[in-house]
Design an enzyme around this catalytic site. Structure first.
Site, PDB file in Angstrom:
ATOM      1  N   CYS A   1       0.862  -1.179   0.000  1.00 38.90           N
ATOM      2  CA  CYS A   1       0.000   0.000   0.000  1.00 38.90           C
ATOM      3  C   CYS A   1       0.898   1.228   0.000  1.00 38.90           C
ATOM      4  O   CYS A   1       2.065   1.163   0.380  1.00 38.90           O
ATOM      5  CB  CYS A   1      -0.877   0.026   1.236  1.00 38.90           C
TER       6      CYS A   1
ATOM      7  N   ARG B   1       3.814   0.289  -6.489  1.00 35.97           N
ATOM      8  CA  ARG B   1       3.724  -0.625  -5.346  1.00 35.97           C
ATOM      9  C   ARG B   1       2.565  -1.607  -5.495  1.00 35.97           C
ATOM     10  O   ARG B   1       2.505  -2.591  -4.768  1.00 35.97           O
ATOM     11  CB  ARG B   1       3.549   0.165  -4.050  1.00 35.97           C
TER      12      ARG B   1
ATOM     13  N   TRP C   1      -3.905  -2.069  -1.135  1.00 34.51           N
ATOM     14  CA  TRP C   1      -3.893  -3.401  -1.740  1.00 34.51           C
ATOM     15  C   TRP C   1      -4.630  -4.282  -0.748  1.00 34.51           C
ATOM     16  O   TRP C   1      -4.165  -4.493   0.376  1.00 34.51           O
ATOM     17  CB  TRP C   1      -2.456  -3.854  -1.930  1.00 34.51           C
TER      18      TRP C   1
ATOM     19  N   ASN D   1      -0.887   1.371   6.456  1.00 32.27           N
ATOM     20  CA  ASN D   1      -0.224   0.278   5.726  1.00 32.27           C
ATOM     21  C   ASN D   1       0.034  -0.866   6.695  1.00 32.27           C
ATOM     22  O   ASN D   1       0.328  -0.615   7.865  1.00 32.27           O
ATOM     23  CB  ASN D   1       1.139   0.722   5.176  1.00 32.27           C
TER      24      ASN D   1
ATOM     25  N   GLU E   1      15.042 -18.104 -11.998  1.00 31.84           N
ATOM     26  CA  GLU E   1      14.743 -16.677 -12.105  1.00 31.84           C
ATOM     27  C   GLU E   1      14.141 -16.353 -13.477  1.00 31.84           C
ATOM     28  O   GLU E   1      13.192 -15.576 -13.576  1.00 31.84           O
ATOM     29  CB  GLU E   1      16.030 -15.867 -11.840  1.00 31.84           C
TER      30      GLU E   1
ATOM     31  N   LYS F   1      10.362 -14.735 -14.093  1.00 33.29           N
ATOM     32  CA  LYS F   1      10.100 -13.513 -14.866  1.00 33.29           C
ATOM     33  C   LYS F   1       8.992 -13.756 -15.887  1.00 33.29           C
ATOM     34  O   LYS F   1       8.089 -12.950 -16.028  1.00 33.29           O
ATOM     35  CB  LYS F   1      11.360 -13.029 -15.601  1.00 33.29           C
TER      36      LYS F   1
ATOM     37  N   GLU G   1       5.573 -14.125 -14.146  1.00 31.38           N
ATOM     38  CA  GLU G   1       4.960 -12.962 -13.508  1.00 31.38           C
ATOM     39  C   GLU G   1       4.593 -11.847 -14.468  1.00 31.38           C
ATOM     40  O   GLU G   1       3.603 -11.171 -14.243  1.00 31.38           O
ATOM     41  CB  GLU G   1       5.795 -12.439 -12.326  1.00 31.38           C
TER      42      GLU G   1
ATOM     43  N   HIS H   1      13.080 -37.420 -14.627  1.00 28.21           N
ATOM     44  CA  HIS H   1      12.456 -37.971 -13.410  1.00 28.21           C
ATOM     45  C   HIS H   1      11.010 -37.482 -13.260  1.00 28.21           C
ATOM     46  O   HIS H   1      10.443 -37.565 -12.183  1.00 28.21           O
ATOM     47  CB  HIS H   1      13.287 -37.594 -12.186  1.00 28.21           C
TER      48      HIS H   1
ATOM     49  N   LYS I   1       4.914  -4.640  -5.403  1.00 28.90           N
ATOM     50  CA  LYS I   1       6.365  -4.469  -5.358  1.00 28.90           C
ATOM     51  C   LYS I   1       6.949  -4.805  -4.003  1.00 28.90           C
ATOM     52  O   LYS I   1       7.967  -5.453  -3.888  1.00 28.90           O
ATOM     53  CB  LYS I   1       6.699  -3.025  -5.747  1.00 28.90           C
TER      54      LYS I   1
HETATM   55  C1  F6R Z   1       9.920 -10.981  -8.485  1.00 28.35           C
HETATM   56  C2  F6R Z   1       9.917 -10.139  -7.315  1.00 28.35           C
HETATM   57  C3  F6R Z   1       9.645 -10.774  -6.001  1.00 28.35           C
HETATM   58  C4  F6R Z   1      10.587 -10.201  -4.941  1.00 28.35           C
HETATM   59  C5  F6R Z   1      10.196 -10.706  -3.551  1.00 28.35           C
HETATM   60  C6  F6R Z   1      11.158 -10.204  -2.485  1.00 28.35           C
HETATM   61  O1  F6R Z   1      10.224 -10.250  -9.639  1.00 28.35           O
HETATM   62  O2  F6R Z   1      10.118  -8.964  -7.395  1.00 28.35           O
HETATM   63  O3  F6R Z   1       9.734 -12.160  -6.079  1.00 28.35           O
HETATM   64  O4  F6R Z   1      11.890 -10.570  -5.269  1.00 28.35           O
HETATM   65  O5  F6R Z   1       8.902 -10.281  -3.249  1.00 28.35           O
HETATM   66  O6  F6R Z   1      11.145  -8.828  -2.410  1.00 28.35           O
HETATM   67  P1  F6R Z   1      12.323  -8.041  -1.714  1.00 28.35           P
HETATM   68  O7  F6R Z   1      13.560  -8.275  -2.505  1.00 28.35           O
HETATM   69  O8  F6R Z   1      11.891  -6.607  -1.761  1.00 28.35           O
HETATM   70  O9  F6R Z   1      12.453  -8.580  -0.325  1.00 28.35           O
END
Ligand code: F6R
Length: 609
Positions: free
Chosen positions: A2, A27, A74, A100, A481, A485, A488, A504, A604
């Protein structure tokens, strides 16, 4: 996730906080609202949906005010509706608050207040807090005292901001775990949950500490500690420039941030390699401590967790130092075995991830040494860890993390070579490692140049019902990773696994038309990876291989080959392969018309557990 904004001063306060909310859109949110003081009353405008909805309400009324607070929500407790959107009034509409985080004991509080005759308009925990503050305020105390007393009755992680019609000259705010930052101006003051919302207005900020109550008046800001005594104000100057927080000509923040990576790598190394080529960190543990550490536990979520796996690879291979990597959410409830001499490393872009913070608190209780690898200066994890290394990647706005990942892995690499230096690890070629780190920025630029080849491939990937990501050794970690990407931002199902695991189980999912992205940068295990590629090809899969420029084998099997610079440490070539994977995810998402910078259902900064 939020967003909080606040302003008092000579500008139109409603317009100002609305601008601030726009800067916090990254965010993630699903409703938004503003409270302002007008003609001796608190007025609230709030709407479910995007800021454009709230913008319409503001445009209809064109309110003028000198004090306002605003929030983008949120949904957690109660759906994303107009009623549940913040701000919320107390029982008598004397005060309004935005909040928040989560108040854990809100049901208990609401029940108690309901028994006293209070009625509630929303399903939120926030409204419960508003009523608790309002009740304290009825005692005739100043607003800051009512907030301080109420905070003592609330349990959970929160930051809230309160205004009152009885004291129309102030904004009061407090926090416990969720971030809150005051922006200092001349004859005007600002408030936000995140620094980008302050940058267009001021660079002088004060990070409100846990339990402190901030009182903003036009002429200045004061802080009270949790006992109600004046606390010192420690302003700091934010170095980020405003342009760094904007898109800078790119269509989306994600692609801008992908392209920033060569600079981010350079920034990350800044001041950390001396003229003699030795690695140094400021304000870090003594050599004695580094030598004593017998085990490393890396704790993180999502992308940061994937960076942690790369750290494990280095700590174990270079230093033979046992390392475990935990998802923060599992670490906290998993009753981990922690040795006295171990070090817990917390990796976080935002520094506010609730699960990581909770895990950090557990380590603190167990008196385990903690080290943060964090991007956001002044964030909770950065402040709470015994020592913190900043990733120095600049603000990351796109919800999907890209440059933060690279910066985290670069810091982990620096740290691994630093440890090898301090512990005089046998057989580790530290000067060579340092040289490779110095070359990494240019190598990342070369990896970015693959975009021309990646973009056309995005058509095939966009049409694939399932995309495989496989690799061995460090390539297997990067595969995780790359898959995250694509999931998401492009909403495409993926199956990620070490290449050797395919037979497997996951191999059953391979059929004609599926695409497999194969990391094959590690020459030591390439032959094995090629065998796994053949298993996929034989079943009709299309292979896109990421390998180094000198590789002559993979191209004999792969349908498409993307060639990366060859590093003397295979590990760095593997790291670079994340760049074409990020580019691929971006271009597939763009082709599919996805909302790239704010993917559905994601936020975020994940400040709820
Ligand atoms: C994926 C992404 C999330 C963050 C996770 C941890 O692109 O951004 O998986 O990596 O929520 O967030 P932080 O690094 O802010 O602790």
């Amino acid at each position: 996730m939020c967003g909080i904004a606040g302003y008092l001063g000579p500008r139109n306060a409603v317009e100002t906080v609305f601008e601030q909310l726009k800067l916090l859109e990254y965010r993630g949110y699903d409703s938004a609202g503003i409270a302002f003081l007008q003609d001796g009353d608190i007025r609230i405008l709030k709407r479910a949906g995007k800021l454009t909805e709230l913008g319409k309400a503001v445009a209809e009324e064109m309110p003028e005010a000198r004090l306002a607070i605003a929030h983008s929500r949120w949904a957690t407790h109660g759906g994303p509706t107009d009623e549940n959107a913040h701000p919320h009034y107390d029982q008598f509409q004397q005060v309004a608050i935005i909040h928040n985080g989560i108040i854990e004991n809100y049901l208990e509080l609401k029940e108690r207040l309901a028994a006293e005759g209070h009625s509630f308009r929303s399903e939120t925990d926030t409204e419960g807090a508003a009523h608790v503050i309002g009740r304290e305020y009825e005692e005739g105390v100043p607003l800051e005292e009512a907030v301080r007393r109420a905070a003592g009755k609330l349990r959970g992680a929160y930051a809230f901001v309160v205004i009152s019609k009885r004291e129309p000259d102030k904004i009061v705010a407090t926090r416990n775990a969720s971030p809150l930052i005051v922006g200092l101006g001349e004859g005007e003051q600002f408030l936000a949950s995140d620094i980008p919302a302050l940058l267009p207005f001021t660079r002088r900020v004060v990070v409100v500490k846990e339990g402190e109550v901030a009182v903003l008046r036009r002429e200045g800001v004061s802080l009270l500690d949790s006992a109600g005594k004046p606390a010192p104000i420690e302003p700091m100057e934010v170095q980020w420039d405003v342009a760094a927080a904007e898109r800078g000509g790119y269509e989306h923040f994600m692609i801008k941030e992908i392209h920033e990576q060569p600079d981010v790598i350079r920034q990350c190394l800044l001041g950390r390699i001396d003229e003699a080529g030795r690695i140094r960190f400021e304000n870090i543990f003594s050599d004695y401590v580094w030598t004593e550490i017998d085990r490393i536990n890396i704790v993180a979520c999502g992308t940061a967790y994937h960076a942690g796996l790369m750290g494990k690879h280095l700590f174990e291979r270079l230093l033979r130092l046992p390392t475990d990597v935990f998802h923060s959410s599992e670490f906290r409830y998993g009753d981990p075995v922690l040795s006295e001499k171990s070090l817990a490393i917390f990796i976080s872009q935002s520094g506010e991830t609730a699960d990581s913070l909770a895990a950090l608190k557990l380590c603190q209780q167990r008196r385990i040494r903690t080290l943060g690898i964090v991007n956001v200066v002044g964030s909770s994890i950065a402040r709470e860890c015994d020592r913190t290394i900043l990733t120095q990647a600049g603000p990351e706005i796109s919800v999907a993390s890209t440059k933060a990942y690279t910066a985290q892995v670069v810091v982990l690499s620096l740290l691994a070579f630093y440890l090898a230096q301090v512990r005089e690890a046998p057989g580790v070629r530290v000067p060579e490692g340092v040289d490779e780190l110095k070359r990494l920025s240019d190598m990342a630029r070369a990896a970015l140049a693959l975009e021309e080849q990646v973009e056309p491939l995005s058509e095939k990937v966009a049409a694939s019902p399932l995309v495989f990501f496989i690799g061995r050794a460090a390539d297997a970690h990067v595969a995780l990773e790359g898959a995250l990407k694509l999931k998401e931002v492009a909403y495409i199902p993926t199956q990620e696994s070490p290449a050797g695991e395919m037979k497997h189980g996951p191999l059953a999912l391979v059929e004609s038309g599926v695409v497999a992205i194969v990391g094959a940068t590690d020459s030591k295990v390439r032959d094995k990876t090629v065998s796994n590629m053949m298993e996929i090809k034989a079943r009709g899969g299309t292979l896109i291989a990421l390998t180094t420029e000198d590789d002559e084998t993979t191209c004999q099997v792969a349908d498409h080959v993307l060639r990366l610079p060859k590093s003397r440490f295979d590990f760095f070539s593997a790291l670079l392969s994340v760049i074409p994977m990020q580019l691929l995810a971006y271009h597939v998402a763009r082709r599919r018309g996805c909302e790239i910078d704010q993917p559905r259902n994601l936020a975020k900064s994940v400040t709820v557990e």
